[in-house]
Design an enzyme around this catalytic site. Sequence first.
Site, PDB file in Angstrom:
ATOM      1  N   PHE A  22       0.853  -1.186   0.000  1.00 45.79           N
ATOM      2  CA  PHE A  22       0.000   0.000   0.000  1.00 45.79           C
ATOM      3  C   PHE A  22       0.891   1.238   0.000  1.00 45.79           C
ATOM      4  CE2 PHE A  22      -2.975   3.123   1.755  1.00 45.79           C
ATOM      5  CZ  PHE A  22      -4.095   2.864   0.978  1.00 45.79           C
ATOM      6  N   HIS A  88      -8.819   5.362   8.906  1.00 40.82           N
ATOM      7  CA  HIS A  88      -8.511   4.845  10.244  1.00 40.82           C
ATOM      8  C   HIS A  88      -7.022   5.033  10.571  1.00 40.82           C
ATOM      9  CE1 HIS A  88      -8.119   1.747   7.196  1.00 40.82           C
ATOM     10  NE2 HIS A  88      -7.320   1.060   7.990  1.00 40.82           N
TER      11      HIS A  88
END
Length: 156
Positions: A22, A88
């Site tokens: 990511f 988050h």
Amino acid sequence: MTEYLGTFNGSKLKIAIIVARFNDLVTKRLLDGAFQTLAQNGVSKEDIDIYWVPGAFEIPRVAQKISQKGNVDGIITLGAVVRGETSHYESVCSGVTSGIAQIALEGKVPVMFGVLMTENMEQALNRAGGKAGNKGSECATGLLEMIDIEQTIDRE
């Protein structure tokens, strides 16, 4: 008084690098910095194992397994958590930090923390070879120093 200072001699060392996929625009640059620095300090490319994981949150699990096996001299963890792209953010940052810290303290080998936690992509890129240097490279030199210091302590 005795003073101990680690060296950066990487010959005959086996290193694991765990990299989050990511934000790979950033993490690939961190990996390049770490890899180049290890090579410049004598670590053979055959002695570097690279483990790609989905994201930063998965890094501690893989670091724990590698550390428990004990077949490497040290571990570098690389990732990038960017606030603007992760809803988050705080939870991920806290979990990754706690997990890696626990492994660094309880594991068999030194672990370097190279997970960037930034407000935006510009800050992340600056820390991955931009204006603020390359944190992957810094982790590599730090790991070599920690391995040497720990080996010195083990010999005494």
